[in-house]
Design a protein around this motif. Sequence first.
Motif, PDB file in Angstrom:
ATOM      1  N   LEU A 241      12.545  25.663 -15.765  1.00 53.21           N
ATOM      2  CA  LEU A 241      13.060  26.121 -14.476  1.00 53.21           C
ATOM      3  C   LEU A 241      12.123  27.144 -13.858  1.00 53.21           C
ATOM      4  CD1 LEU A 241      16.879  26.518 -15.212  1.00 53.21           C
ATOM      5  CD2 LEU A 241      15.769  24.739 -13.845  1.00 53.21           C
ATOM      6  N   PRO A 242      11.924  27.075 -12.553  1.00 53.39           N
ATOM      7  CA  PRO A 242      11.052  28.058 -11.868  1.00 53.39           C
ATOM      8  C   PRO A 242      11.695  29.447 -11.865  1.00 53.39           C
ATOM      9  CG  PRO A 242      12.062  26.514 -10.291  1.00 53.39           C
ATOM     10  CD  PRO A 242      12.413  26.037 -11.639  1.00 53.39           C
ATOM     11  N   PRO A 243      10.901  30.506 -11.539  1.00 49.32           N
ATOM     12  CA  PRO A 243      11.396  31.897 -11.610  1.00 49.32           C
ATOM     13  C   PRO A 243      12.614  32.161 -10.733  1.00 49.32           C
ATOM     14  CG  PRO A 243       9.039  31.813 -11.095  1.00 49.32           C
ATOM     15  CD  PRO A 243       9.490  30.422 -11.125  1.00 49.32           C
ATOM     16  N   GLU A 244      12.863  31.354  -9.707  1.00 50.98           N
ATOM     17  CA  GLU A 244      14.021  31.570  -8.833  1.00 50.98           C
ATOM     18  C   GLU A 244      15.340  31.591  -9.618  1.00 50.98           C
ATOM     19  OE1 GLU A 244      11.572  29.617  -8.090  1.00 50.98           O
ATOM     20  OE2 GLU A 244      11.141  29.519  -5.954  1.00 50.98           O
ATOM     21  N   PHE A 245      15.307  30.946 -10.811  1.00 48.60           N
ATOM     22  CA  PHE A 245      16.558  30.809 -11.579  1.00 48.60           C
ATOM     23  C   PHE A 245      16.716  31.867 -12.677  1.00 48.60           C
ATOM     24  CE2 PHE A 245      15.855  26.715  -9.662  1.00 48.60           C
ATOM     25  CZ  PHE A 245      17.113  26.332  -9.237  1.00 48.60           C
ATOM     26  N   ASP A 246      15.737  32.778 -12.759  1.00 48.98           N
ATOM     27  CA  ASP A 246      15.792  33.791 -13.823  1.00 48.98           C
ATOM     28  C   ASP A 246      17.041  34.656 -13.717  1.00 48.98           C
ATOM     29  OD1 ASP A 246      13.506  32.788 -14.740  1.00 48.98           O
ATOM     30  OD2 ASP A 246      12.192  34.419 -14.066  1.00 48.98           O
ATOM     31  N   ASP A 247      17.530  34.771 -12.509  1.00 50.11           N
ATOM     32  CA  ASP A 247      18.645  35.681 -12.239  1.00 50.11           C
ATOM     33  C   ASP A 247      20.020  35.076 -12.567  1.00 50.11           C
ATOM     34  OD1 ASP A 247      19.480  38.112 -11.453  1.00 50.11           O
ATOM     35  OD2 ASP A 247      19.734  37.569  -9.341  1.00 50.11           O
ATOM     36  N   PHE A 248      20.017  33.776 -12.910  1.00 46.26           N
ATOM     37  CA  PHE A 248      21.308  33.114 -13.166  1.00 46.26           C
ATOM     38  C   PHE A 248      21.470  32.765 -14.653  1.00 46.26           C
ATOM     39  CE2 PHE A 248      19.985  31.752  -8.876  1.00 46.26           C
ATOM     40  CZ  PHE A 248      21.015  32.276  -8.129  1.00 46.26           C
ATOM     41  N   GLU A 249      22.716  32.726 -15.104  1.00 47.89           N
ATOM     42  CA  GLU A 249      22.987  32.251 -16.480  1.00 47.89           C
ATOM     43  C   GLU A 249      23.155  30.745 -16.419  1.00 47.89           C
ATOM     44  OE1 GLU A 249      26.168  34.272 -18.442  1.00 47.89           O
ATOM     45  OE2 GLU A 249      25.338  36.236 -17.959  1.00 47.89           O
ATOM     46  N   ILE A 250      22.060  30.061 -16.606  1.00 44.62           N
ATOM     47  CA  ILE A 250      22.066  28.608 -16.437  1.00 44.62           C
ATOM     48  C   ILE A 250      21.481  27.941 -17.672  1.00 44.62           C
ATOM     49  CG2 ILE A 250      20.755  26.806 -15.232  1.00 44.62           C
ATOM     50  CD1 ILE A 250      21.471  28.073 -12.645  1.00 44.62           C
ATOM     51  N   ASP A 251      22.131  26.821 -18.082  1.00 40.74           N
ATOM     52  CA  ASP A 251      21.574  26.010 -19.181  1.00 40.74           C
ATOM     53  C   ASP A 251      20.801  24.869 -18.559  1.00 40.74           C
ATOM     54  OD1 ASP A 251      22.696  27.460 -21.250  1.00 40.74           O
ATOM     55  OD2 ASP A 251      24.624  26.410 -21.046  1.00 40.74           O
ATOM     56  N   TYR A 252      19.643  24.640 -19.135  1.00 35.86           N
ATOM     57  CA  TYR A 252      18.854  23.529 -18.589  1.00 35.86           C
ATOM     58  C   TYR A 252      18.462  22.581 -19.722  1.00 35.86           C
ATOM     59  CZ  TYR A 252      15.234  20.816 -16.341  1.00 35.86           C
ATOM     60  OH  TYR A 252      14.491  19.771 -15.867  1.00 35.86           O
ATOM     61  N   ASP A 253      18.828  21.322 -19.563  1.00 35.81           N
ATOM     62  CA  ASP A 253      18.485  20.301 -20.540  1.00 35.81           C
ATOM     63  C   ASP A 253      17.362  19.476 -19.935  1.00 35.81           C
ATOM     64  OD1 ASP A 253      18.287  18.126 -22.183  1.00 35.81           O
ATOM     65  OD2 ASP A 253      20.463  17.847 -22.428  1.00 35.81           O
ATOM     66  N   ALA A 254      16.151  19.779 -20.370  1.00 39.20           N
ATOM     67  CA  ALA A 254      14.971  19.143 -19.769  1.00 39.20           C
ATOM     68  C   ALA A 254      14.960  17.632 -20.023  1.00 39.20           C
ATOM     69  CB  ALA A 254      13.698  19.780 -20.339  1.00 39.20           C
ATOM     70  N   ALA A 255      15.414  17.237 -21.233  1.00 41.76           N
ATOM     71  CA  ALA A 255      15.393  15.808 -21.553  1.00 41.76           C
ATOM     72  C   ALA A 255      16.325  15.022 -20.632  1.00 41.76           C
ATOM     73  CB  ALA A 255      15.811  15.608 -23.013  1.00 41.76           C
ATOM     74  N   ALA A 256      17.498  15.622 -20.376  1.00 39.53           N
ATOM     75  CA  ALA A 256      18.465  14.918 -19.522  1.00 39.53           C
ATOM     76  C   ALA A 256      18.276  15.261 -18.051  1.00 39.53           C
ATOM     77  CB  ALA A 256      19.879  15.272 -19.969  1.00 39.53           C
ATOM     78  N   GLN A 257      17.345  16.190 -17.809  1.00 39.75           N
ATOM     79  CA  GLN A 257      17.119  16.660 -16.423  1.00 39.75           C
ATOM     80  C   GLN A 257      18.454  17.146 -15.824  1.00 39.75           C
ATOM     81  OE1 GLN A 257      13.907  16.414 -14.417  1.00 39.75           O
ATOM     82  NE2 GLN A 257      13.437  16.711 -16.567  1.00 39.75           N
ATOM     83  N   ARG A 258      19.156  17.936 -16.669  1.00 41.54           N
ATOM     84  CA  ARG A 258      20.495  18.383 -16.245  1.00 41.54           C
ATOM     85  C   ARG A 258      20.578  19.902 -16.290  1.00 41.54           C
ATOM     86  NH1 ARG A 258      24.116  15.843 -19.945  1.00 41.54           N
ATOM     87  NH2 ARG A 258      23.897  17.719 -21.207  1.00 41.54           N
ATOM     88  N   LEU A 259      21.100  20.448 -15.213  1.00 43.33           N
ATOM     89  CA  LEU A 259      21.226  21.898 -15.080  1.00 43.33           C
ATOM     90  C   LEU A 259      22.716  22.234 -15.006  1.00 43.33           C
ATOM     91  CD1 LEU A 259      18.992  23.837 -12.634  1.00 43.33           C
ATOM     92  CD2 LEU A 259      21.432  24.205 -12.569  1.00 43.33           C
ATOM     93  N   THR A 260      23.172  23.141 -15.869  1.00 44.75           N
ATOM     94  CA  THR A 260      24.616  23.453 -15.921  1.00 44.75           C
ATOM     95  C   THR A 260      24.834  24.940 -15.644  1.00 44.75           C
ATOM     96  OG1 THR A 260      24.890  21.736 -17.592  1.00 44.75           O
ATOM     97  CG2 THR A 260      26.707  23.306 -17.336  1.00 44.75           C
ATOM     98  N   TYR A 261      25.629  25.207 -14.611  1.00 42.05           N
ATOM     99  CA  TYR A 261      25.974  26.590 -14.264  1.00 42.05           C
ATOM    100  C   TYR A 261      27.474  26.776 -14.550  1.00 42.05           C
ATOM    101  CZ  TYR A 261      27.294  30.569 -11.339  1.00 42.05           C
ATOM    102  OH  TYR A 261      27.820  31.760 -10.884  1.00 42.05           O
ATOM    103  N   THR A 262      27.788  27.696 -15.460  1.00 40.82           N
ATOM    104  CA  THR A 262      29.187  27.941 -15.832  1.00 40.82           C
ATOM    105  C   THR A 262      29.689  29.192 -15.125  1.00 40.82           C
ATOM    106  OG1 THR A 262      28.769  26.956 -17.988  1.00 40.82           O
ATOM    107  CG2 THR A 262      30.758  28.277 -17.781  1.00 40.82           C
ATOM    108  N   TYR A 263      30.887  29.074 -14.534  1.00 42.00           N
ATOM    109  CA  TYR A 263      31.424  30.233 -13.803  1.00 42.00           C
ATOM    110  C   TYR A 263      32.937  30.297 -13.974  1.00 42.00           C
ATOM    111  CZ  TYR A 263      32.457  26.632 -10.299  1.00 42.00           C
ATOM    112  OH  TYR A 263      32.902  25.511  -9.667  1.00 42.00           O
TER     113      TYR A 263
END
Lengths: 308, 253
Positions: A241-263
């Motif tokens: 993930l690029p630096p824009e996402f450093d500020d968020f608690e996000i899981d990133y699954d590169a293999a599945a190309q899936r980004l998960t934001y829990t709130y």
Amino acid sequence: MTTILEVKNLSKRYPSGLQALNDVSLSIERGEILALLGPNGAGKTTLISIICGLVNPGSGSVSVDGYDVVRDYRKTRSKIGLVPQELSINMFDTVWNTLRFSRGVFGKPANDDYLEEVLRSLTLWDKRDEQLQSLSGGMKRRVLIAKALAHEPEILFLDEPTAGVDVELRRDMWRLIAKLRSQGVTIILTTHYIEEAEEIADRISIIRGGEIVLTENKDQLMKQLGKKQLILHLQTPVTSLPPEFDDFEIDYDAAAQRLTYTYDSNSQKNRVTEVLGALNRADIMLSDVRTEQTSLEQIFVNLVEARA
Amino acid sequence: MNWYAIKAIYLSELARTWRTPMQSIASPVLSTSLYFIVFGSAIGSAMASIDGISYGAFIVPGLIMLMVLTESTSNSSFGIYMPKWSGAIYEILSAPVSAFEIVVGYVGAAASKSLILGVIILLTARVFVDYSIMHPFWMVLFLFLTAVTFSLLGFIIGVMADGFERLQAIPLMVVTPLAFLGGTFYSISMLPDFWQKVTLFNPVVYLVSGFRWSFYGVADVSIVWSLVMICSFLALFLVIIWWVFRTGYKVKV
């Protein structure tokens, strides 16, 4: 709403030494459906058995519509119908005779019109002259419900009502329970099926190790404890993930190309818009967007595990 | 008093009899009739009379008592044990019904069945042997007290039994031998002195003797003792049942 069932500081220790209930308090409103959830051996059946008179209480008190279940047992038991977990019936009786027996033993005069109505509502009328041993498992379970309703109870206890029944019958049961509630019957059910509680209950009570962990309005419970997830499937492949996402608690699954934001679904301060804005700024295209809510099952597992 | 509950239990138990007429009625009537034929008509005709009563007529009260004792015990024990075994007892325990009402329902039905059988056998005996009833009121009273008392015993056995073998152990191993050795087929005065004294410890002796007295006016023991004994058993079994329900023994925990 008025309270129809009040359990106060109820404890029960069996002669074997097992502490089945420990200082249980529970209040149930007239006309509601309460689901009692808990793992095996949590104390669900003991609690129901004490309220219904099958097991002697230890310390504490239980009152039904203001009457004590020990001192005023005739009044309390006549208000309660019980559908046990096991198919415990005299298999040689006919459907009709077993219903007449149930009504009589609960102190009510014969009322064939009412019993016919009960049998018809459970699609058992055509089977009224058949012996119970000739019925299918699902039909026997319906007979147990009919027996419990034979004396027109105000409170109905259903101990694992849909255990071992097929999906169609389970849906039928749910419809029946909803119908009974609409007629003013208070329903308390124990179940292993979280989806069942999620589908039909107004309130959920979770019991574990003989203690009530919590009792809460189902929707409130899901709001309070439910987490929501924003799941984004990326069209643009990225290895990290690029630096824009450093500020968020996000899981990133590169293999599945899936980004998960829990709130927190209950919070107004979630950052869904900011996450989407960061994606836009990073020029990452999306192929799919969906959200998921934590199920009651996950909430239940979390609560039980947290207190283990 | 929950009369509807008593009626429901009573009728439900009687219905079991009508559902199984071969086992409940025909079988005990047939087996007792065989006694009348073999010991009454066949062997009895070759035997001397006892206390001036032909042997065939002499054994009629004893055989009726034998059947009432065993049927009362087994009917009642089976009646309460079956719902315990199947789990259907939950309905009785969760109903607004007292222990007394439960006992009246089950024991009443078992005793009624035995009395009906007793009357059928009494009428059947007339086909094979000639007998008379000197004191009909006392005969009915003895029959009634015996049916109720041994139905109470059966109820206790049914509540305490934790398997079919134990359910049958006391009726087969205790009640039937006591009934056979209780003067059904003989007068205890025919026994040697020592065994006469031993026999007096057998409670069934008093029941058979009193019942036979109501037929022919002759008895092995005083009619008063017979009444005292049957009433004592009745009281004893009632106390045991009261204790069973008070402590919840094998019924509730």
